[in-house]
Design a protein around this motif. Structure first.
Motif, mmCIF file in Angstrom:
data_model
loop_
_atom_site.group_PDB
_atom_site.id
_atom_site.type_symbol
_atom_site.label_atom_id
_atom_site.label_comp_id
_atom_site.label_asym_id
_atom_site.label_seq_id
_atom_site.Cartn_x
_atom_site.Cartn_y
_atom_site.Cartn_z
ATOM 1 N N GLY A 4 15.538 -58.714 -55.831
ATOM 2 C CA GLY A 4 15.558 -57.426 -55.163
ATOM 3 C C GLY A 4 16.367 -57.461 -53.882
ATOM 4 O O GLY A 4 16.398 -58.477 -53.186
ATOM 5 N N PHE A 5 17.011 -56.361 -53.603
ATOM 6 C CA PHE A 5 17.817 -56.220 -52.384
ATOM 7 C C PHE A 5 17.262 -55.073 -51.558
ATOM 8 O O PHE A 5 17.191 -53.939 -52.029
ATOM 9 C CB PHE A 5 19.278 -55.943 -52.729
ATOM 10 C CG PHE A 5 19.970 -57.093 -53.400
ATOM 11 C CD1 PHE A 5 20.766 -57.968 -52.678
ATOM 12 C CD2 PHE A 5 19.810 -57.320 -54.765
ATOM 13 C CE1 PHE A 5 21.391 -59.038 -53.301
ATOM 14 C CE2 PHE A 5 20.430 -58.384 -55.393
ATOM 15 C CZ PHE A 5 21.222 -59.250 -54.661
ATOM 16 N N ILE A 6 16.857 -55.377 -50.333
ATOM 17 C CA ILE A 6 16.423 -54.328 -49.417
ATOM 18 C C ILE A 6 17.610 -54.026 -48.518
ATOM 19 O O ILE A 6 17.969 -54.810 -47.641
ATOM 20 C CB ILE A 6 15.189 -54.760 -48.611
ATOM 21 C CG1 ILE A 6 14.014 -54.983 -49.564
ATOM 22 C CG2 ILE A 6 14.839 -53.704 -47.570
ATOM 23 C CD1 ILE A 6 12.732 -55.394 -48.883
ATOM 24 N N GLY A 7 18.234 -52.896 -48.801
ATOM 25 C CA GLY A 7 19.517 -52.551 -48.201
ATOM 26 C C GLY A 7 20.598 -52.814 -49.218
ATOM 27 O O GLY A 7 20.718 -53.947 -49.695
ATOM 28 N N ALA A 33 16.825 -51.459 -53.117
ATOM 29 C CA ALA A 33 16.031 -50.528 -52.314
ATOM 30 C C ALA A 33 16.830 -50.125 -51.078
ATOM 31 O O ALA A 33 17.466 -50.967 -50.442
ATOM 32 C CB ALA A 33 14.707 -51.162 -51.901
ATOM 33 N N ASP A 34 16.788 -48.848 -50.762
ATOM 34 C CA ASP A 34 17.511 -48.361 -49.582
ATOM 35 C C ASP A 34 16.917 -47.018 -49.172
ATOM 36 O O ASP A 34 16.431 -46.267 -50.025
ATOM 37 C CB ASP A 34 19.011 -48.212 -49.890
ATOM 38 C CG ASP A 34 19.862 -48.251 -48.635
ATOM 39 O OD1 ASP A 34 19.768 -47.309 -47.828
ATOM 40 O OD2 ASP A 34 20.615 -49.221 -48.449
ATOM 41 N N SER A 35 16.986 -46.723 -47.891
ATOM 42 C CA SER A 35 16.458 -45.444 -47.401
ATOM 43 C C SER A 35 17.460 -44.312 -47.572
ATOM 44 O O SER A 35 17.106 -43.140 -47.434
ATOM 45 C CB SER A 35 16.065 -45.577 -45.922
ATOM 46 O OG SER A 35 17.180 -45.973 -45.140
ATOM 47 N N TYR A 36 18.715 -44.680 -47.872
ATOM 48 C CA TYR A 36 19.754 -43.666 -48.045
ATOM 49 C C TYR A 36 19.969 -43.368 -49.526
ATOM 50 O O TYR A 36 20.337 -44.250 -50.304
ATOM 51 C CB TYR A 36 21.067 -44.124 -47.400
ATOM 52 C CG TYR A 36 20.981 -44.253 -45.904
ATOM 53 C CD1 TYR A 36 21.064 -43.138 -45.077
ATOM 54 C CD2 TYR A 36 20.799 -45.504 -45.315
ATOM 55 C CE1 TYR A 36 20.960 -43.259 -43.693
ATOM 56 C CE2 TYR A 36 20.698 -45.641 -43.921
ATOM 57 C CZ TYR A 36 20.789 -44.507 -43.127
ATOM 58 O OH TYR A 36 20.678 -44.633 -41.767
ATOM 59 N N VAL A 51 16.858 -48.683 -59.016
ATOM 60 C CA VAL A 51 16.917 -48.336 -57.598
ATOM 61 C C VAL A 51 15.614 -47.664 -57.166
ATOM 62 O O VAL A 51 14.922 -47.031 -57.960
ATOM 63 C CB VAL A 51 18.113 -47.421 -57.275
ATOM 64 C CG1 VAL A 51 19.427 -48.118 -57.615
ATOM 65 C CG2 VAL A 51 18.008 -46.093 -58.005
ATOM 66 N N THR A 52 15.296 -47.837 -55.893
ATOM 67 C CA THR A 52 14.085 -47.248 -55.329
ATOM 68 C C THR A 52 14.256 -47.020 -53.833
ATOM 69 O O THR A 52 14.987 -47.762 -53.162
ATOM 70 C CB THR A 52 12.856 -48.152 -55.571
ATOM 71 O OG1 THR A 52 11.706 -47.567 -54.950
ATOM 72 C CG2 THR A 52 13.064 -49.542 -54.996
ATOM 73 N N GLY A 53 13.596 -46.010 -53.337
ATOM 74 C CA GLY A 53 13.588 -45.761 -51.900
ATOM 75 C C GLY A 53 12.406 -46.421 -51.220
ATOM 76 O O GLY A 53 12.221 -46.281 -50.005
ATOM 77 N N ASP A 54 11.622 -47.177 -51.990
ATOM 78 C CA ASP A 54 10.403 -47.814 -51.496
ATOM 79 C C ASP A 54 10.602 -49.329 -51.420
ATOM 80 O O ASP A 54 10.659 -50.019 -52.441
ATOM 81 C CB ASP A 54 9.253 -47.474 -52.443
ATOM 82 C CG ASP A 54 7.911 -48.011 -51.962
ATOM 83 O OD1 ASP A 54 7.889 -48.776 -50.982
ATOM 84 O OD2 ASP A 54 6.887 -47.664 -52.580
ATOM 85 N N ASN A 55 10.688 -49.852 -50.211
ATOM 86 C CA ASN A 55 10.901 -51.294 -50.035
ATOM 87 C C ASN A 55 9.763 -52.131 -50.602
ATOM 88 O O ASN A 55 9.982 -53.227 -51.125
ATOM 89 C CB ASN A 55 11.074 -51.619 -48.548
ATOM 90 C CG ASN A 55 12.364 -51.066 -47.975
ATOM 91 O OD1 ASN A 55 13.325 -50.831 -48.700
ATOM 92 N ND2 ASN A 55 12.396 -50.861 -46.668
ATOM 93 N N THR A 56 8.542 -51.628 -50.499
ATOM 94 C CA THR A 56 7.401 -52.390 -51.019
ATOM 95 C C THR A 56 7.455 -52.488 -52.545
ATOM 96 O O THR A 56 7.037 -53.506 -53.111
ATOM 97 C CB THR A 56 6.072 -51.758 -50.588
ATOM 98 O OG1 THR A 56 5.964 -50.426 -51.108
ATOM 99 C CG2 THR A 56 5.967 -51.711 -49.073
ATOM 100 N N SER A 68 18.989 -57.461 -46.847
ATOM 101 C CA SER A 68 20.402 -57.175 -46.582
ATOM 102 C C SER A 68 20.589 -55.936 -45.716
ATOM 103 O O SER A 68 21.551 -55.186 -45.877
ATOM 104 C CB SER A 68 21.169 -57.032 -47.906
ATOM 105 O OG SER A 68 20.466 -56.227 -48.832
ATOM 106 N N VAL A 69 19.646 -55.741 -44.783
ATOM 107 C CA VAL A 69 19.789 -54.688 -43.785
ATOM 108 C C VAL A 69 20.371 -55.301 -42.516
ATOM 109 O O VAL A 69 20.436 -56.517 -42.374
ATOM 110 C CB VAL A 69 18.430 -54.010 -43.472
ATOM 111 C CG1 VAL A 69 17.892 -53.303 -44.702
ATOM 112 C CG2 VAL A 69 17.412 -55.027 -42.957
#
Length: 264
Positions: A4-7, A33-36, A51-56, A68-69
């Motif tokens: 998984g990639f956060i960012g 995962a990304d907030s954008y 893809v998901t907007g939820d990091n958890t 990767s943020v």
């Protein structure tokens, strides 16, 4: 196994692309995962990954998690995910200035962490990544991480004490090289060469010179001397660079980079 990639910015995209191209992971085994929303849309369309907007959710689904943020968001992200990170999961970081001890303190528990510092040439498969780990990472974990990190260039284990130097000499240095190429091209344009051709000649000269250092094993000074004929054009140019403090400016810039890293 899933990763998984956060960012999912440029560096994450470079890694994801390499993982799929080299068949290390299938698209369905990768979570981004990304907030954008736009970043998620691009990752989905380009790679076909989940893809998901939820990091958890990303942490729950993946055994390997790449943070990767940008460095300034690390604390916020870790606070959000730490309760879902178990001892069997492997955390890979790519942020400058964030030490293993700082990361461990943020998680507040036993976590397997591999700290890395890649650079933007990873986007074209020519990256250079410094790698170190904490005590909980096994040799098998490290071997697996190096396999992942080597898909977009070279990866080398270093002592954490030199990671700030890795940032200066590798992580940030593409910017110095791009400035050099731009300046060389400007000089060629001043001498009458077309702009597009000037960039091509300058960039190829830098690429070829770097390859000579890596493949011949010769000292850079020796390679420089090979180009400098007595009373020739090159030694004349080198003299000007020395007079203008070329080497000192580069060293000072790298020292500044290291100082900023230590304060992050």
């Amino acid at each position: 196994m899933k990763i998984g990639f956060i960012g999912c910015g440029n560096m994450a995209s470079a890694i994801i692309g390499g993982l799929i191209k080299n068949e290390i992971f299938k698209p369905e085994e990768i979570i981004a995962a990304d907030s954008y929303e736009e970043s998620l849309k691009k990752a989905k369309e380009k790679f076909g990954v989940f893809v998901t907007g939820d990091n958890t959710e990303c942490v729950k689904l993946a055994e390997v998690i790449v943070l990767s943020v940008k460095p300034q968001y690390y604390k916020t992200v870790i606070d959000e995910i730490k309760d879902f990170v178990s001892v069997d999961k492997l955390i890979i970081t790519i942020a400058s200035g964030k030490t293993l001890s700082w990361l461990e303190e943020c998680f507040g528990k036993r976590v397997k962490i591999i700290r890395t510092m890649p650079n933007t040439p990873a986007l074209v498969g020519e990256g250079m990544t410094g790698v170190c780990k904490n005590e909980y990472v096994t040799d098998k974990d490290m071997e697996y991480a190096l396999k992942i990190l080597s898909i977009f260039g070279k990866a080398e284990i270093v002592n954490e004490s030199v990671m700030d130097a890795v940032v200066a000499v590798s992580g940030s240095s593409p910017a110095y090289v791009f400035m050099l190429i731009e300046a060389m091209a400007d000089g060629a344009v001043s001498a009458g060469m077309a702009r597009a051709a000037a960039y091509k000649f300058a960039a190829q000269a830098v690429l070829g010179s770097a390859k000579m250092v890596l493949e011949t094993g010769k000292h850079p000074g020796e390679l420089k001397d090979m180009v400098c004929s007595p009373a020739g054009t090159t030694i004349g140019a080198v003299k000007v660079l020395e007079e203008k403090g070329f080497r000192g400016a580069v060293i000072d810039a790298m020292e500044k980079c290291v100082d900023i890293c230590k304060g992050m």
